[in-house]
Design a protein around this motif. Sequence first.
Motif, PDB file in Angstrom:
ATOM      1  N   GLY A   1      -1.991   0.088   5.078  1.00 21.58           N
ATOM      2  CA  GLY A   1      -0.449   0.389   4.821  1.00 21.58           C
ATOM      3  C   GLY A   1       0.139   1.209   5.989  1.00 21.58           C
TER       4      GLY A   1
ATOM      5  N   ARG B   1       2.327  12.285  -2.311  1.00 21.69           N
ATOM      6  CA  ARG B   1       2.518  11.523  -3.510  1.00 21.69           C
ATOM      7  C   ARG B   1       2.874  12.607  -4.795  1.00 21.69           C
ATOM      8  NH1 ARG B   1       1.248   6.265  -4.555  1.00 21.69           N
ATOM      9  NH2 ARG B   1      -0.326   6.449  -3.082  1.00 21.69           N
TER      10      ARG B   1
ATOM     11  N   TRP C   1       7.283   9.358  -3.450  1.00 23.60           N
ATOM     12  CA  TRP C   1       6.654  10.369  -2.301  1.00 23.60           C
ATOM     13  C   TRP C   1       7.486  11.524  -2.182  1.00 23.60           C
ATOM     14  CZ3 TRP C   1       1.955   9.055  -0.455  1.00 23.60           C
ATOM     15  CH2 TRP C   1       1.243   7.647  -0.716  1.00 23.60           C
TER      16      TRP C   1
ATOM     17  N   ASN D   1      -3.269  10.002  -1.194  1.00 26.78           N
ATOM     18  CA  ASN D   1      -1.996  10.488  -1.690  1.00 26.78           C
ATOM     19  C   ASN D   1      -1.044  11.230  -0.607  1.00 26.78           C
ATOM     20  OD1 ASN D   1      -2.381  10.058  -4.328  1.00 26.78           O
ATOM     21  ND2 ASN D   1      -3.944  11.617  -4.500  1.00 26.78           N
ATOM     22  N   ARG D   2      -1.111  10.707   0.538  1.00 27.02           N
ATOM     23  CA  ARG D   2      -0.579  11.392   1.794  1.00 27.02           C
ATOM     24  C   ARG D   2       0.279  10.220   2.555  1.00 27.02           C
ATOM     25  NH1 ARG D   2      -0.543  15.694   4.624  1.00 27.02           N
ATOM     26  NH2 ARG D   2       1.576  14.458   5.070  1.00 27.02           N
ATOM     27  N   ARG D   3       1.349  10.573   3.090  1.00 22.48           N
ATOM     28  CA  ARG D   3       1.716   9.732   4.178  1.00 22.48           C
ATOM     29  C   ARG D   3       2.349  10.658   5.223  1.00 22.48           C
ATOM     30  NH1 ARG D   3       5.639   4.761   3.223  1.00 22.48           N
ATOM     31  NH2 ARG D   3       7.293   6.401   2.969  1.00 22.48           N
TER      32      ARG D   3
ATOM     33  N   VAL E   1      -0.663   6.050   6.147  1.00 17.66           N
ATOM     34  CA  VAL E   1      -1.004   6.277   4.769  1.00 17.66           C
ATOM     35  C   VAL E   1      -2.503   6.510   4.431  1.00 17.66           C
ATOM     36  CG1 VAL E   1      -0.838   5.158   2.405  1.00 17.66           C
ATOM     37  CG2 VAL E   1       0.816   4.281   4.215  1.00 17.66           C
ATOM     38  N   SER E   2      -2.815   7.553   3.542  1.00 19.01           N
ATOM     39  CA  SER E   2      -4.203   7.783   3.248  1.00 19.01           C
ATOM     40  C   SER E   2      -4.033   8.618   1.969  1.00 19.01           C
ATOM     41  CB  SER E   2      -4.779   8.915   4.197  1.00 19.01           C
ATOM     42  OG  SER E   2      -5.875   9.273   3.753  1.00 19.01           O
TER      43      SER E   2
ATOM     44  N   ARG F   1       5.065  10.213   8.698  1.00 16.71           N
ATOM     45  CA  ARG F   1       5.942   8.986   9.363  1.00 16.71           C
ATOM     46  C   ARG F   1       6.467  10.049  10.659  1.00 16.71           C
ATOM     47  NH1 ARG F   1      10.209   7.029   6.096  1.00 16.71           N
ATOM     48  NH2 ARG F   1      10.136   8.571   4.552  1.00 16.71           N
TER      49      ARG F   1
ATOM     50  N   GLU G   1       1.040  -1.211  -0.149  1.00 21.30           N
ATOM     51  CA  GLU G   1      -0.190   0.097  -0.063  1.00 21.30           C
ATOM     52  C   GLU G   1       0.818   1.128   0.001  1.00 21.30           C
ATOM     53  OE1 GLU G   1      -3.332   0.348  -0.147  1.00 21.30           O
ATOM     54  OE2 GLU G   1      -3.557  -2.049  -0.474  1.00 21.30           O
ATOM     55  N   ASN G   2       2.257   1.120   0.317  1.00 23.20           N
ATOM     56  CA  ASN G   2       3.062   2.273   0.136  1.00 23.20           C
ATOM     57  C   ASN G   2       3.697   2.439  -1.108  1.00 23.20           C
ATOM     58  OD1 ASN G   2       3.546   3.079   3.407  1.00 23.20           O
ATOM     59  ND2 ASN G   2       3.058   1.054   3.444  1.00 23.20           N
TER      60      ASN G   2
END
Length: 274
Positions: free
Chosen positions: A83, A133, A15, A108-110, A105-106, A112, A10-11
């Motif tokens: 993800g 993304r 990015w 088009n965004r991550r 993960v959502s 961390r 899913e990742n």
Amino acid sequence: MGSNWENFLENLGEWTGTFTQVSIDGEVLSSTPSILTLAGLEDNQLVKFRLRRFANNTDEPPTSDRVQEYRSLGRQAVFFDTGAFSKGSLQVAPFAEFGAEYGFVSKNRRSRLVQLFDKQSNFASLTLIREIRSGTAATLRPDLTVEQLLGKWVGVACTCYADWRDPTTMQTSLAISQVGESLQQQLTFGDRTISSTARIDGNRLHFAGTTPRKILLLPDGASSNTPLQISHRQPFFVEAGWLLSSNQRQRLIRNYNDKGEWISSTHVIEDRLN
């Protein structure tokens, strides 16, 4: 729940983001641009990881360029259906550094987060990584505030275990209210209810008690929840959160037992009722 590898996929994507150093008091110190690529090859049986970091902007040559290939994942990394993932130290050891990394993960965004404890087991540093993304119009979230957390949140917690037993799910309820300069929380999961009170200090929430804790409210709707000091002689947890929208939040929690051993990782998806 999908397999660890399926959830890892899913990742996939490219990015564009920033690595931001944050002090243990929640102050933004410095940021460096980055491009992270996770490319699926051989029918997604192989994933090629490439992380480039830059001094000022991504139009320049990178100051570092790291490449790695994955055909499997280590025991310390747990990926959930969205993800989202958590990974980190398997054991707290005297005079050794300890760390935990989380990823959400959502679309088009991550988001961390990396938490590090020094060799004396004190909370020492924090890195926030905000990613979009490449080629999309996704935007960053506002800085997290106390007001955004107030209300009643209900959700589901999925827990994966270090001993590889089947994952479990549990309904959760979290009520957060403010009284003066104090924040009050009541967390219910299964048949347990835990109440706690924190002193509000700007973007910091200070929890007293047997194990003093600090929650930092960070840019992009992120949060960090850690003890001030960890021990290999008493149980503890470390946590990261991400407010994806005004009414949905996710949290990732790593749990350790009274021998300092990692025993489980939990992913919570919760929605605000009011």
